[in-house]
Design a protein around this motif. Structure first.
Motif, PDB file in Angstrom:
ATOM      1  N   LEU A  32       0.845  -1.210   0.000  1.00  0.00           N
ATOM      2  CA  LEU A  32       0.000   0.000   0.000  1.00  0.00           C
ATOM      3  C   LEU A  32       0.873   1.250   0.000  1.00  0.00           C
ATOM      4  CD1 LEU A  32      -2.615  -1.206   2.624  1.00  0.00           C
ATOM      5  CD2 LEU A  32      -2.902  -1.107   0.138  1.00  0.00           C
ATOM      6  N   VAL A  33       0.410   2.281  -0.692  1.00  0.00           N
ATOM      7  CA  VAL A  33       1.178   3.527  -0.784  1.00  0.00           C
ATOM      8  C   VAL A  33       1.067   4.314   0.519  1.00  0.00           C
ATOM      9  CG1 VAL A  33       1.452   5.698  -2.044  1.00  0.00           C
ATOM     10  CG2 VAL A  33       0.727   3.642  -3.264  1.00  0.00           C
ATOM     11  N   LEU A  34       2.204   4.716   1.071  1.00  0.00           N
ATOM     12  CA  LEU A  34       2.200   5.578   2.255  1.00  0.00           C
ATOM     13  C   LEU A  34       2.367   7.034   1.834  1.00  0.00           C
ATOM     14  CD1 LEU A  34       4.532   3.418   4.511  1.00  0.00           C
ATOM     15  CD2 LEU A  34       2.086   3.735   4.825  1.00  0.00           C
ATOM     16  N   ALA A  35       3.246   7.261   0.872  1.00  0.00           N
ATOM     17  CA  ALA A  35       3.467   8.614   0.339  1.00  0.00           C
ATOM     18  C   ALA A  35       4.227   8.481  -0.972  1.00  0.00           C
ATOM     19  CB  ALA A  35       4.277   9.440   1.338  1.00  0.00           C
ATOM     20  N   ALA A  36       4.078   9.490  -1.828  1.00  0.00           N
ATOM     21  CA  ALA A  36       4.821   9.483  -3.092  1.00  0.00           C
ATOM     22  C   ALA A  36       5.250  10.900  -3.440  1.00  0.00           C
ATOM     23  CB  ALA A  36       3.970   8.905  -4.213  1.00  0.00           C
TER      24      ALA A  36
END
Lengths: 130, 124
Positions: A32-36
């Motif tokens: 899952l994406v936490l930050a980009a």
């Protein structure tokens, strides 16, 4: 998530410090994406594939007796994709062009990984305490 | 002909005042081999950082329209000399030798001379 902004700042710093890095995604080990940074469109896809690659990488390192996961580097014809450990449940996946200084990338990304680990794991520890 | 390890050892022992030596691939910024350095001078960090130095100079020369090659780059610090020697020849282009010297003990002219012969002898 309380630290999302700080994590994104760290990713931006990594990108600013290393020439030819195009995007950095912080993802949980389950994909899952936490930050980009920058907010890339296919961050979810990158995070999901990172988790899959990580699964194989972890097992490969484990069965060959290389210990815990540190990093994974893929060198394609038109650039690099690298994944670095960032604490207990998180990794950083970095997309870079073919001219990137890999030595510097390792240096900066390891440092960024350690700082993200501090931000996230530090928060987890504080939650457990309260 | 000397391999990387022998050439680095040779530089470390024969050149006066050496602190550390590295053979660096500046297309990737990674060191092919290092010797010396220690905790005061992380040669892998030096390899990555000096790759940026070499690339910047190559780019500057391109922008100036200079159709020439870099032989070496000298950086003089308060207490050290850092010498970067770009390699040429079959299988050696894209590499440089990085040499950190103690300013008080080193003889710069001798160090450059010796580095040149180590380069000639090196086979990667």
């Amino acid at each position: 998530m309380a630290h999302e902004g700080e994590v994104r700042d760290e990713l931006a710093r990594l990108r600013a410090r290393t020439a030819d890095v195009t995007a950095v995604v912080a993802a949980s080990v389950d994909g899952l994406v936490l930050a980009a940074d920058p907010p890339v469109e296919d961050a979810e896809g990158i995070a999901a594939l990172t988790a899959a690659a990580l699964g194989v990488g972890l097992r490969l390192a484990d069965t060959t007796g290389r210990g815990a996961f540190r990093e994974l580097l893929v060198h394609g014809e038109s650039g690099y994709v690298a994944t670095y450990a960032a604490g207990i449940g998180c990794v950083l996946t970095v997309l870079a062009g073919p001219r990137v200084n890999v030595g510097r990338l390792h240096m900066e990304a390891r440092r960024a990984g350690a700082r993200v680990a501090e931000l996230l794991d530090g928060a987890a520890v504080r939650l457990e305490d309260s | 002909m000397a391999n990387t390890e022998t050439a680095l050892k040779d530089a470390m022992t024969s050149i006066e005042g050496v602190i550390g030596v590295a053979l660096v691939d500046y297309t990737s910024g990674m060191a092919l081999g290092t010797i010396g350095g220690g905790k005061d001078l992380d040669l892998n960090v030096a390899a990555a950082g000096n790759t940026d130095v070499v690339r910047a100079k190559v780019r500057t020369m391109e922008m100036l329209g200079l159709k020439d090659e870099i032989e070496d780059i000298l950086i003089t610090l308060g207490t050290q000399y850092h010498l970067i020697r770009l390699l040429s020849g079959r299988g050696k282009s894209g590499l440089f030798l990085y040499l950190a010297l103690d300013k008080n003990r080193a003889n710069l002219a001798m160090a450059r001379h010796q580095l040149r012969s180590i380069e000639a002898d090196l086979e990667v």
